[in-house]
Design a protein around this motif. Structure first.
Motif: not given
Length: 122
Positions: A68-72, A103-105, A118-122
């Motif tokens: 899982c990778l976090i995106s900006t 997160i949304t993935s 690939v995810s972003t924190y809500n």
């Protein structure tokens, strides 16, 4: 005791193909280290690549990775970019739980069938 992950290793069939995918699709930087091995770097982490049987201490098989990778970027921009790159989204956007919150993935496979989230924190 542990502060963060330094690197992960993915087993792939063709290291150059894997590096090209991660550079093109995920905007990572190609690097070379120890005896010509290749990896991709992003932030303060990296993904090393190995071919099946290259590392005798590791019993991973090609395609067994799941990261899982976090995106900006906002998730809708991530989805648009993946589509522009010809990446098939397997699932998402969907709500999940990350290390420090919701997160949304979106999920897809790399060329070696490793599962990439690939995810972003809500």
């Amino acid at each position: 005791m542990i502060s963060h992950i330094d690197h992960v290793v993915l087993t792939v069939q063709d290291i150059d193909r894997a590096v090209a995918f991660y550079v093109r699709v995920l905007g990572m930087e190609e690097i070379e280290f120890a005896n010509g091995r290749k990896a991709v770097r992003f932030g303060q982490q990296k993904i090393n690549f190995q071919t099946l049987g290259q590392e005798l201490r590791n019993h991973a098989l090609q395609g067994s990775g799941d990261i899982c990778l976090i995106s900006t970027w906002p998730i809708d921009v991530v989805v648009g970019h993946l589509r522009e790159q010809g990446v098939t989204i397997l699932e998402g956007p969907v709500s999940k739980t990350g290390a420090v919150g919701e997160i949304t993935s979106v999920y897809f496979n790399d060329p070696d069938q490793n599962l990439i989230e690939v995810s972003t924190y809500n």
